[in-house]
Design a protein around this motif. Structure first.
Motif, short mmCIF file in Angstrom:
data_model
loop_
_atom_site.label_atom_id
_atom_site.label_comp_id
_atom_site.label_asym_id
_atom_site.label_seq_id
_atom_site.Cartn_x
_atom_site.Cartn_y
_atom_site.Cartn_z
N MET A 274 0.71 -1.12 0.04
CA MET A 274 -0.16 -0.04 0.01
C MET A 274 0.88 1.29 -0.23
N PHE A 275 1.82 1.34 0.88
CA PHE A 275 2.83 2.45 0.89
C PHE A 275 3.48 2.66 -0.34
N ILE A 276 3.96 1.48 -1.20
CA ILE A 276 4.67 1.74 -2.25
C ILE A 276 3.90 2.29 -3.39
N LYS A 277 2.62 1.70 -3.26
CA LYS A 277 1.49 2.10 -4.51
C LYS A 277 1.37 3.80 -4.38
N GLU A 278 1.28 4.19 -3.01
CA GLU A 278 0.99 5.73 -2.65
C GLU A 278 2.12 6.51 -3.26
N ILE A 279 3.49 5.90 -2.81
CA ILE A 279 4.66 6.77 -2.92
C ILE A 279 4.75 6.63 -4.84
N LYS A 283 4.08 2.70 -10.12
CA LYS A 283 5.12 2.52 -10.99
C LYS A 283 6.10 1.40 -10.01
N ASN A 284 7.03 0.60 -10.67
CA ASN A 284 7.95 -0.10 -10.05
C ASN A 284 9.56 0.51 -9.98
N PRO A 285 9.93 0.56 -8.71
CA PRO A 285 11.08 1.25 -8.62
C PRO A 285 12.32 0.56 -9.40
N ASP A 286 12.03 -0.78 -9.46
CA ASP A 286 13.10 -1.57 -10.21
C ASP A 286 13.29 -1.26 -11.87
N GLU A 287 12.12 -0.39 -12.28
CA GLU A 287 12.18 0.13 -13.70
C GLU A 287 13.06 1.21 -13.86
N ILE A 342 13.82 11.43 2.67
CA ILE A 342 13.42 10.32 3.48
C ILE A 342 12.59 9.56 3.16
N THR A 343 11.44 9.98 2.62
CA THR A 343 10.28 9.22 2.06
C THR A 343 10.98 8.31 1.03
N PHE A 344 11.73 8.87 0.15
CA PHE A 344 12.07 8.07 -0.99
C PHE A 344 13.27 6.99 -0.68
N LYS A 345 14.05 7.32 0.55
CA LYS A 345 15.12 6.16 1.01
C LYS A 345 14.26 5.44 1.57
N ILE A 346 13.11 5.41 2.39
CA ILE A 346 12.39 4.28 3.10
C ILE A 346 11.71 3.43 2.17
N ALA A 347 11.18 4.29 1.03
CA ALA A 347 10.33 3.51 -0.02
C ALA A 347 11.42 2.48 -0.76
N LEU A 348 12.48 3.01 -0.96
CA LEU A 348 13.62 2.06 -1.44
C LEU A 348 13.87 0.85 -0.94
N MET A 349 13.94 1.08 0.87
CA MET A 349 14.24 -0.23 1.66
C MET A 349 13.02 -1.03 1.66
#
Length: 362
Positions: A274-279, A283-287, A342-349
């Motif tokens: 849910m968090f990744i979808k919101e951020i 899209k998939n960060p692996d892309e 911070i949001t981006f860093k947490i999202a990648l983790m």
């Protein structure tokens, strides 16, 4: 039961000192260790002696002795020599074997106790009662090291760890599964977490050079009571997993240094999705291409410093700004803004954690 190799080593040592031949058999007459040949010829005599009420007896020129373990007959010892001291030497050998039985039983009991302690299989009152019987101190500081080997049942790694710590009777080495060696270590007064990390690196170096084993090591926090040892073990297990996810380049991980990775590791997967979808809006960060990922990681490494990041990437400052602007357009997050970073860093983790957990399912 004592291994045949240990029995053989002990009677060989006694023969060197006394020049008296010795043989140890089980109660069925099977030879377990001997310093002379044709010991099998005395099987019938051994069986007869085992059934007799005597504790020692002379049969066919040999002195026979019974070795008991808590009133249970375990071994028959034969002794023969040219001196008048055969009886005394045989009695001494029987006494030594009896002491070995006690020592091995105590070692097994301690190992069994530590395993159950780590797995939370003991009631609080049982912990202290059994520790007292086994002469294990209950109120000293301890920490648990978890050593994960590449191969299952890595005997070389286990023996190397034992050679490092077995002489220290207050430390315990055991295992509860096929791939992990567990070291419950007493912490010396004044010893810090920095010192514990040095100990972990010493183990790592020894295993890499002597046992030729590729290992990962994690350790929990220091506990003051024996009842809390299981907590340190659970922390070490978590540190091992969190280290694989977020600190894959490190072979030694301390629970006290896990940071935000410890929190993310305890999140349920549906909440992560849910968090990744919101951020990232689906899209998939692996892309992200390799260039973008390298830029992001280097920018974080340099604490969001544009000048230092561009210098280390060997690019012009404006090129880096262009890349960050491009990333902002695609994600809505400006890494130059602390909150967005911070949001981006947490999202990648979180993405790393999700991939790790999803791969475990397979």
């Amino acid at each position: 039961m004592i291994s045949n190799q240990i029995l053989q080593s002990n009677i060989d040592g006694l023969k060197e000192i006394t020049r008296i031949d010795l043989c140890v058999c089980d109660v069925e007459g099977k030879v377990l260790a001997s310093t002379f040949e044709q010991a099998e010829e005395y099987e019938s005599s051994i069986l007869a002696f085992a059934d007799s009420p005597a504790d020692s007896q002379v049969i066919s020129g040999y002195q026979f002795f019974k070795v008991f373990d808590e009133h249970q007959l375990e071994y028959i010892l034969l002794a023969k020599g040219g001196s008048d001291d055969v009886y005394m030497v045989g009695k001494l050998a029987a006494f030594q074997i009896q002491n070995l039985l006690v020592a091995y039983k105590e070692r097994f009991d301690k190992d069994n106790f530590i395993k159950n302690l780590l797995l939370d299989n003991l009631l609080l009152v049982d912990i202290y009662n059994r520790a007292k019987k086994l002469h294990i101190e209950t109120n000293v500081k301890r920490v648990v090291f978890l050593i994960e080997t590449k191969n299952e049942k890595d005997a070389n790694a286990l023996e190397t760890v034992r050679s490092l710590f077995s002489a220290k009777t207050k430390d315990f080495i055991t295992a509860v599964d096929e791939k992990n060696i567990i070291l419950v270590r007493e912490v010396k007064p004044g010893e810090t977490y920095g010192d514990l990390e040095k100990t972990a690196n010493t183990i790592l170096d020894m295993l890499n050079t002597e046992a030729m084993s590729k290992v990962h090591i994690a350790f929990g926090t220091i506990v003051n009571e024996i009842k809390d040892v299981s907590r340190s073990y659970k922390e070490a297990k978590m540190a091992l997993d969190v280290g694989k996810i977020f600190y894959s380049g490190k072979n030694v991980v301390a629970y006290s240094n896990l940071g935000i990775g410890r929190l993310i590791y305890q999140l349920p997967l549906p909440l992560c999705r849910m968090f990744i979808k919101e951020i990232f809006d689906g899209k998939n960060p692996d892309e992200f291409d390799e260039e973008t990922l390298t830029t992001i990681n280097k920018f974080f490494e340099n604490s969001l410093n544009v000048s230092e990041t561009s210098r280390q990437l060997y690019i012009h400052r404006n090129t880096l700004v262009y890349r960050l602007d491009k990333l902002q357009k695609s994600t809505g997050l400006d890494l130059r803004v602390f909150e967005d970073a911070i949001t981006f860093k947490i999202a990648l983790m979180v993405v790393k954690y999700m991939k790790y957990m999803e791969n475990l399912d397979y």
